[in-house]
Scaffold this motif. Structure first.
Motif, short mmCIF file in Angstrom:
data_model
loop_
_atom_site.label_atom_id
_atom_site.label_comp_id
_atom_site.label_asym_id
_atom_site.label_seq_id
_atom_site.Cartn_x
_atom_site.Cartn_y
_atom_site.Cartn_z
N SER A 19 0.82 -1.21 0.00
CA SER A 19 0.00 0.00 0.00
C SER A 19 0.86 1.26 0.00
O SER A 19 2.01 1.26 0.45
N GLU A 20 0.28 2.33 -0.52
CA GLU A 20 0.97 3.62 -0.52
C GLU A 20 1.22 4.11 0.90
O GLU A 20 2.20 4.83 1.16
N LYS A 21 0.36 3.71 1.85
CA LYS A 21 0.55 4.10 3.24
C LYS A 21 1.78 3.43 3.84
O LYS A 21 2.54 4.07 4.59
N SER A 22 1.99 2.17 3.49
CA SER A 22 3.08 1.42 4.11
C SER A 22 4.42 1.61 3.42
O SER A 22 5.47 1.50 4.06
N ARG A 23 4.39 1.91 2.13
CA ARG A 23 5.65 1.94 1.38
C ARG A 23 6.68 2.89 1.97
O ARG A 23 7.84 2.51 2.17
N PRO A 24 6.33 4.16 2.27
CA PRO A 24 7.37 5.05 2.82
C PRO A 24 7.88 4.59 4.18
O PRO A 24 9.05 4.80 4.52
N LEU A 25 7.01 3.96 4.97
CA LEU A 25 7.44 3.46 6.28
C LEU A 25 8.42 2.30 6.13
O LEU A 25 9.42 2.22 6.85
N ILE A 26 8.14 1.41 5.18
CA ILE A 26 9.04 0.29 4.93
C ILE A 26 10.36 0.80 4.36
O ILE A 26 11.45 0.35 4.76
N THR A 27 10.27 1.75 3.44
CA THR A 27 11.49 2.33 2.86
C THR A 27 12.37 2.94 3.94
O THR A 27 13.60 2.76 3.94
N ALA A 28 11.75 3.67 4.87
CA ALA A 28 12.50 4.37 5.90
C ALA A 28 13.09 3.42 6.94
O ALA A 28 14.19 3.67 7.46
N THR A 29 12.38 2.34 7.23
CA THR A 29 12.81 1.46 8.33
C THR A 29 13.54 0.21 7.85
O THR A 29 14.11 -0.51 8.68
N LEU A 30 13.55 -0.05 6.55
CA LEU A 30 14.19 -1.27 6.05
C LEU A 30 15.66 -1.36 6.44
O LEU A 30 16.12 -2.43 6.88
N PRO A 31 16.46 -0.29 6.32
CA PRO A 31 17.87 -0.40 6.74
C PRO A 31 18.01 -0.79 8.21
O PRO A 31 18.86 -1.62 8.56
N LEU A 32 17.17 -0.20 9.07
CA LEU A 32 17.25 -0.51 10.50
C LEU A 32 16.81 -1.94 10.78
O LEU A 32 17.50 -2.69 11.49
N VAL A 33 15.66 -2.31 10.23
CA VAL A 33 15.17 -3.68 10.45
C VAL A 33 16.17 -4.69 9.89
O VAL A 33 16.47 -5.70 10.53
N GLY A 34 16.69 -4.38 8.69
CA GLY A 34 17.66 -5.29 8.10
C GLY A 34 18.90 -5.45 8.96
O GLY A 34 19.43 -6.56 9.10
N SER A 35 19.34 -4.37 9.58
CA SER A 35 20.55 -4.43 10.41
C SER A 35 20.32 -5.20 11.70
O SER A 35 21.27 -5.71 12.31
N ARG A 36 19.04 -5.31 12.10
CA ARG A 36 18.75 -5.99 13.37
C ARG A 36 18.13 -7.37 13.18
O ARG A 36 17.80 -8.04 14.17
N LEU A 37 17.94 -7.79 11.94
CA LEU A 37 17.37 -9.12 11.72
C LEU A 37 18.26 -10.21 12.30
O LEU A 37 17.76 -11.29 12.67
N GLY A 38 19.54 -9.93 12.40
CA GLY A 38 20.45 -10.92 12.98
C GLY A 38 20.15 -11.22 14.44
O GLY A 38 20.52 -12.29 14.94
#
Length: 390
Positions: free
Chosen positions: A3-22
């Motif tokens: 959704s257009e609502k979620s896309r900017p939130l995922i874009t903004a938080t993906l680097p952080l979430v990706g760095s902490r998936l470990g």
């Protein structure tokens, strides 16, 4: 679609979430398997939990899926999901288990990201999860429906157990009941369920190494891992006459129907290519075939006789062999595509240790083979995907 609502939130938080998936994924598995220890009995690999490979693969798939949605919010990354779905169906994953995964995964996310997470961010990542889960459920239902039966596990009797090279063994099995048998495709694998000495049931996937079109035989070849849990039991304890539980065949890296084909394998990674080569020889193919294989030494090649005989049976087929221990008449050292006349428009199938596959894929692209025509098979969790997504 995202959704257009979620896309900017995922874009903004993906680097952080990706760095902490470990840290998120080990937290998730600890929570889930503590609450549902039955999932470790005949489903999740204890070895892959202990060495962290399963956690890395899950992290890679989540990050890879989210990244694909951010880049193309209207397109589901089907190739990524297909690989996962075939692994899931070979384990008997069911729709209700996605609810269990969601509960404990998002508990782990909430704990690990407590300093930054908001309700809006949680909702956005929930949307990503269910887009991925629902797409997988749909694919998996389709894969289950393609089978000749509706069973997850079927009894097969071991009718032959033959040494194959150094520390490898070929098992030949016949149906132990009258369950309809699905005809496999060259390159596919089956899951094998084995009881360990401590009573825990564990499952491993093994590529079918010959006779994939048969409805009366299943043939797979395994290399003994002295530090492993399952292969030593198969090699040391399972005997002719014993009954093993096998899944239906799955796997999306299968032989296509036309044009030149190149198999590039190392070690026990030759098994899926061996089944494809056997199928080509049995059907009297007129395709241009090149077989490239690498081993420590000649004696270690698990399917040497089968593969050389099949190469000889195919008109014009070419075999090139690399050996770490020098032997007259063969290449010395590690496989290299340099100087080889790779057929134009060839489809390449690569299987072996991950560093080997990465090196050969890069060389193949440099040699002019499009990346879309280079196919790879990973034994166990797909850590290549995890590495690409991190």
């Amino acid at each position: 679609m995202l959704s257009e609502k979620s896309r900017p939130l995922i874009t903004a938080t993906l680097p952080l979430v990706g760095s902490r998936l470990g840290t998120i994924t080990p937290n998730f598995y600890s929570r889930m398997l503590t609450a549902h220890p039955e999932l470790l009995d005949g489903l999740f690999s204890r070895a892959n939990q202990n060495n962290g490979e399963q956690q890395k693969a899950l992290a890679g798939s989540i990050a890879g899926f989210a990244s694909a949605l951010v880049a193309n919010p209207d397109i589901i990354p089907e190739q990524l999901l297909s690989r996962i779905a075939h692994k899931h169906t070979a384990l008997g994953i069911t729709e209700d288990q996605y609810d269990i995964v969601y509960k404990y995964l998002f508990e782990a996310i909430a704990e690990e990201l407590a300093d930054v997470i908001t309700a809006e961010i949680a909702d956005a990542w929930t949307e990503v999860y269910w887009l991925m889960a629902n797409a997988l459920i749909k694919i998996e239902k389709g894969l289950y429906a393609l089978q000749a039966n509706d069973k997850m596990w079927m009894p097969w009797t071991v009718i032959e157990k033959n040494p194959a090279g150094t520390d490898a063994m070929t098992f030949v099995l016949a149906p132990a009941d009258d369950t309809p048998v699905t005809v496999a495709r060259p390159g596919q694998f089956v899951s094998v369920k084995v009881a360990l000495p401590d009573g825990l049931l564990q499952v491993r996937q093994y590529s079918l190494s010959a006779d994939v079109e048969s409805t009366t035989r299943r043939v797979f070849t395994t290399k003994k891992d002295d530090g492993g849990e399952v292969s030593p039991v198969l090699h040391n304890n399972v005997q002719v006459g014993d009954v093993l539980e096998l899944s239906n065949p799955y796997g999306d890296v299968t032989l296509d129907g036309e044009g030149p084909v190149v198999f590039a394998t190392a070690g026990i990674g030759c098994t899926p290519s061996a089944s494809a080569l056997r199928s080509l020889a049995a059907t009297g193919t007129d395709r241009e075939v090149m077989v490239l294989h690498a081993e420590k030494n000649l004696a270690a090649w698990a399917l040497r006789d089968q593969m050389t005989n099949d190469v000889d049976a195919i008109d014009g087929a070419e075999l090139q062999l690399w050996l770490e221990e020098p032997t007259e008449g063969f290449h010395k050292g590690f496989m290299s595509l340099a100087g080889l006349d790779i057929p134009a428009n060839a489809s390449m199938y690569v299987c072996g240790p991950l560093p080997f596959m990465k090196a050969i894929r890069n060389q193949a692209i440099d040699a002019g083979i499009p990346s879309t025509k280079i196919h790879y098979e990973v034994f166990g969790p797909d850590l290549w995907l995890a590495g690409a997504a991190s």
